[in-house]
Write an enzyme that holds these catalytic residues in place. Structure first.
Site, mmCIF file in Angstrom:
data_model
loop_
_atom_site.group_PDB
_atom_site.id
_atom_site.type_symbol
_atom_site.label_atom_id
_atom_site.label_comp_id
_atom_site.label_asym_id
_atom_site.label_seq_id
_atom_site.Cartn_x
_atom_site.Cartn_y
_atom_site.Cartn_z
ATOM 1 N N ASN A 16 29.471 73.946 24.134
ATOM 2 C CA ASN A 16 30.902 74.269 24.074
ATOM 3 C C ASN A 16 31.465 74.840 25.369
ATOM 4 O OD1 ASN A 16 31.159 73.422 21.465
ATOM 5 N ND2 ASN A 16 30.923 75.451 20.557
ATOM 6 N N THR B 116 16.773 41.930 36.803
ATOM 7 C CA THR B 116 17.549 41.977 35.570
ATOM 8 C C THR B 116 18.113 40.589 35.299
ATOM 9 O OG1 THR B 116 18.168 44.248 36.103
ATOM 10 C CG2 THR B 116 19.436 43.138 34.377
ATOM 11 N N LYS C 33 20.468 37.756 34.306
ATOM 12 C CA LYS C 33 21.919 37.571 34.299
ATOM 13 C C LYS C 33 22.252 36.148 33.852
ATOM 14 C CE LYS C 33 22.482 41.619 36.381
ATOM 15 N NZ LYS C 33 23.168 42.774 35.792
ATOM 16 N N LYS D 126 24.261 39.032 31.850
ATOM 17 C CA LYS D 126 23.671 40.028 30.968
ATOM 18 C C LYS D 126 23.949 39.737 29.494
ATOM 19 C CE LYS D 126 25.778 43.593 32.795
ATOM 20 N NZ LYS D 126 26.216 45.005 32.964
ATOM 21 N N LYS E 191 13.868 42.085 33.182
ATOM 22 C CA LYS E 191 14.462 43.195 32.430
ATOM 23 C C LYS E 191 15.645 42.731 31.592
ATOM 24 C CE LYS E 191 17.275 47.304 33.366
ATOM 25 N NZ LYS E 191 18.545 46.641 32.984
ATOM 26 N N ASP F 125 19.251 43.672 30.286
ATOM 27 C CA ASP F 125 20.282 44.589 30.755
ATOM 28 C C ASP F 125 20.549 45.628 29.676
ATOM 29 O OD1 ASP F 125 22.098 45.580 32.658
ATOM 30 O OD2 ASP F 125 22.647 43.542 33.233
ATOM 31 N N HIS G 51 16.772 53.139 31.046
ATOM 32 C CA HIS G 51 18.046 52.854 31.701
ATOM 33 C C HIS G 51 18.972 54.045 31.481
ATOM 34 C CE1 HIS G 51 21.722 50.894 33.012
ATOM 35 N NE2 HIS G 51 20.984 49.904 33.498
ATOM 36 N N ARG G 52 19.810 54.340 32.496
ATOM 37 C CA ARG G 52 20.673 55.522 32.433
ATOM 38 C C ARG G 52 22.128 55.173 32.126
ATOM 39 N NH1 ARG G 52 21.524 57.540 38.720
ATOM 40 N NH2 ARG G 52 22.024 55.506 39.605
ATOM 41 N N HIS H 234 16.178 54.368 36.266
ATOM 42 C CA HIS H 234 17.080 53.929 37.329
ATOM 43 C C HIS H 234 17.561 55.144 38.118
ATOM 44 C CE1 HIS H 234 17.882 49.655 35.997
ATOM 45 N NE2 HIS H 234 17.042 50.131 35.100
ATOM 46 N N SER I 20 18.137 49.650 41.716
ATOM 47 C CA SER I 20 18.714 48.445 41.126
ATOM 48 C C SER I 20 20.226 48.503 41.239
ATOM 49 C CB SER I 20 18.292 48.343 39.651
ATOM 50 O OG SER I 20 18.896 47.238 39.019
#
Length: 476
Positions: free
Chosen positions: A123, A173, A175, A177, A201, A203, A294-295, A327, A379
């Site tokens: 909070n 990665t 693509k 994606k 990977k 995505d 992954h972030r 990442h 990446s």
């Protein structure tokens, strides 16, 4: 009056509101080895003194509330309260301060990143007395670290599983994606792995959509991995994203991945949540799966310099919660990341001990007491011309991941993978021979082009591509 009420009155209870600094600003406090220490960037509202603002942060993120309450007398505030123990002004900003807060270890549940963040960044970030608040860094005490299992396997165990040493790992990665069918997706995976990549990977937003359900994707990717391994003689992997709408569904997907015999799964740890991530990390450890993290959504939290939470805190939290890769930005690609700051939290991910170094954004000395390290993943917007810089910046213990920089090759996916593998091997060989990658990088790549037409074609396509924007995340 009841005897209890009379007792409370006799020890000085007085209803009303009092300044936080009277209780929570303690400049003489000597921090304990067991304290969790936090460095907050505090921007008070006009007229609010720095001491009151820092004390308010300590109070609202620990035992305090807006008014004096009777039940304060039923516990020991001195034992449980957070303390603002040091304040320093931020250079170049008249109304911004770094406030250091110490939290007693008893405030936190063992082995729970969720509980730690609920207290420290709960909070208090909506507190009206503050214009902005950012958590810059945490010092996690050894006593608390040892309540976590950390990464499922760590860097050395991963290298042993893959039988790959002496160079960064190479990934891609897939693509686009979104939108591919499972069979076409698996085809792209196979072509990239056959061409020389170690990993491909999912995505971050590939979960289980109508155009490609998760089970179909897992099956076709497992087939691609097995075929590529048979043809190349190398161990291969694809980060199968197990992120799902419930923890139960997430674990079900990880179980299926294990049954298929693949080496690694993936999780979006911020959108999925730390409770889910820790549960998945425990499963991966018990069942021999590597865990790629992954972030996604991190920039919502960490992009602004004055408010939110720095990624180095999220990186430390991930090392506690569990993940073998995460990442980390590229420094040279399309995503945010200033060199010194990026290398600061990369060291926090990999090293067992990191000294305080404000020039790299590290506010506290941190020991990880043999908690396994996490591989940083570079990446986002990188291609073959970046390979020397990436090899020099991140070193061997990293994953270099080229999505468009593989699949955008004019000759196709497999030649794109070949180009990246040749560029990487050339840079590693040059470095091992003592050449300066930072100064001779372009020359090294051009020399390698002479015996790799795939690399030469890639160099021609991306020779003009640069992402030259000023980073938002800079040292004060």
């Amino acid at each position: 009056m009841s005897p209890q009420t009379e007792t409370k009155a006799s020890v000085g209870f007085k209803a009303g509101v009092k300044d936080y600094k009277l209780t929570y600003y303690t400049p003489d406090y000597e921090t304990l080895d067991t304290d969790i220490l936090a460095a907050f960037r505090v921007t008070p509202q006009p007229g609010v003194p720095a001491e009151e603002a820092g004390a308010a942060v300590a109070a609202e993120s620990s035992t305090g509330t807006w008014t004096t309450v009777w039940t304060d007398g039923l516990t020991s505030l001195d034992r449980y309260k957070g303390r603002c123990y040091h304040i320093e002004p931020v250079a170049g900003d008249e109304n911004q301060y770094i406030c250091y807060v110490a939290y007693p270890l008893d405030l936190f549940e063992e082995g729970s990143v969720t509980n730690m963040f609920t207290s420290i960044v709960g909070n208090v970030f909506g507190f009206k007395a503050l214009r902005a608040l950012r958590l810059e860094d945490l010092r996690i005490p050894v006593a608390y670290i040892k309540t976590f299992l950390g990464p499922p396997h760590g860097i050395q165990v991963e290298r042993d599983k893959l039988n790959k040493y002496g160079r960064p790992l190479l990934g891609c990665t897939i693509k686009p994606k979104l939108g591919l069918s499972a069979k076409n997706y698996g085809r792209a995976v196979y072509e990239c792995l056959r061409g020389g990549l170690d990993f491909t990977k999912d995505d971050e937003n590939v979960n289980s959509q109508p155009f490609m359900r998760w089970r179909d994707r897992f099956l076709f990717c497992a087939e691609a991995i097995n075929k590529a391994q048979a043809e190349t003689g190398e161990i291969k992997g694809h980060y199968l994203n197990a992120t799902a709408g419930t923890c139960e569904e997430m674990i079900k997907r990880a179980v299926f991945a294990r049954e298929l015999g693949v080496p690694i799964v993936m999780h979006d740890y911020i959108t999925g949540g730390f409770t889910a991530n820790t549960s998945l990390a425990h499963y991966c450890r018990d069942n021999g799966l590597l865990l790629h993290i992954h972030r996604a959504m991190h920039a919502v939290i960490d992009r602004q310099k004055n408010h939110g939470m720095h990624f180095r805190v999220l990186a430390k939290a991930l090392r506690l919660s569990g993940g073998d890769h995460i990442h980390s930005g590229t420094v040279v690609g399309k995503l945010e990341g200033e060199r010194d700051i990026t290398l600061g939290f990369v060291d926090l991910l990999r090293d067992d001990f990191t000294e305080k170094d404000r020039s790299r954004g590290i506010y506290f000395t941190q020991s990880w007491v043999s908690t396994p390290g996490v591989l940083p993943v570079a990446s986002g917007g990188i291609h073959v011309w970046h390979m020397p810089a990436l090899t020099e910046i991140f070193g061997d213990d990293s994953v270099l991941q080229f999505g468009g920089g593989t699949l955008g090759h004019p000759w196709g996916n497999a030649p794109g993978a070949v180009a990246n593998r040749v560029a990487l091997e050339a840079c590693v060989q040059a470095r091992n021979e003592g050449r300066d990658l930072a100064r001779e990088g372009n020359t090294i790549i051009r020399e390698a082009c002479k015996w790799s037409p795939e690399l030469a074609a890639a160099c021609e396509v991306w020779k003009e591509i640069k992402f030259e924007f000023q980073a938002m995340d800079t040292i004060d």
